[in-house]
Design a protein around this motif. Structure first.
Motif: not given
Length: 94
Positions: A8-28
Motif C-alpha cells: 500500500e505504501v508503494n502505491k502512495l504518491k509522496n508519502p512522508s516516511i521515517i526510517d527508524v533503523r540505525e544509520t549503518d542499517e540504512v546504508l544497505t
C-alpha cells in the motif's frame, strides 16, 4: 496502533516516511524520499516533526517501527506503522 502494508505504501504518491533503523542499517538501502531518524535518538528529534503531517514509520522487520509508532502517537503525532518493515518492501531502494 494503525498499520499499513508495504504494498500500500508503494502505491502512495509522496508519502512522508521515517526510517527508524540505525544509520549503518540504512546504508544497505532505504525507501526513496524517506528520512532516517534512528529509534535510539527519536525522542530527541521528534520536535522537528510536524504534527499535521501523516508519517509512515519503517524499520527492518516492523518491531522497532511499532515501538516508534506507539511512542510518537502518544505524543500527538499522526503516524502509521509499516507492517513487515523493509523485509516486506518490494519497491525501489536508494
Amino acid at each position: 496502533m494503525r498499520e499499513i502494508r508495504s504494498t500500500e505504501v508503494n502505491k502512495l504518491k509522496n508519502p512522508s516516511i521515517i526510517d527508524v533503523r540505525e544509520t549503518d542499517e540504512v546504508l544497505t538501502g532505504k525507501i526513496p524520499g524517506s528520512i532516517n531518524i534512528p529509534l535510539s535518538i527519536l525522542e530527541y528529534n521528534m520536535q522537528d516533526l510536524d504534527k499535521s503531517i501523516e508519517y509512515i514509520i519503517v524499520c527492518h522487520s516492523g518491531a522497532r517501527s511499532s515501538l516508534a509508532t506507539r511512542f510518537l502517537s502518544s505524543h500527538g503525532y499522526n503516524v502509521i506503522n509499516m507492517a513487515g518493515g523493509m523485509l516486506d518492501w518490494k519497491g525501489k531502494v536508494v
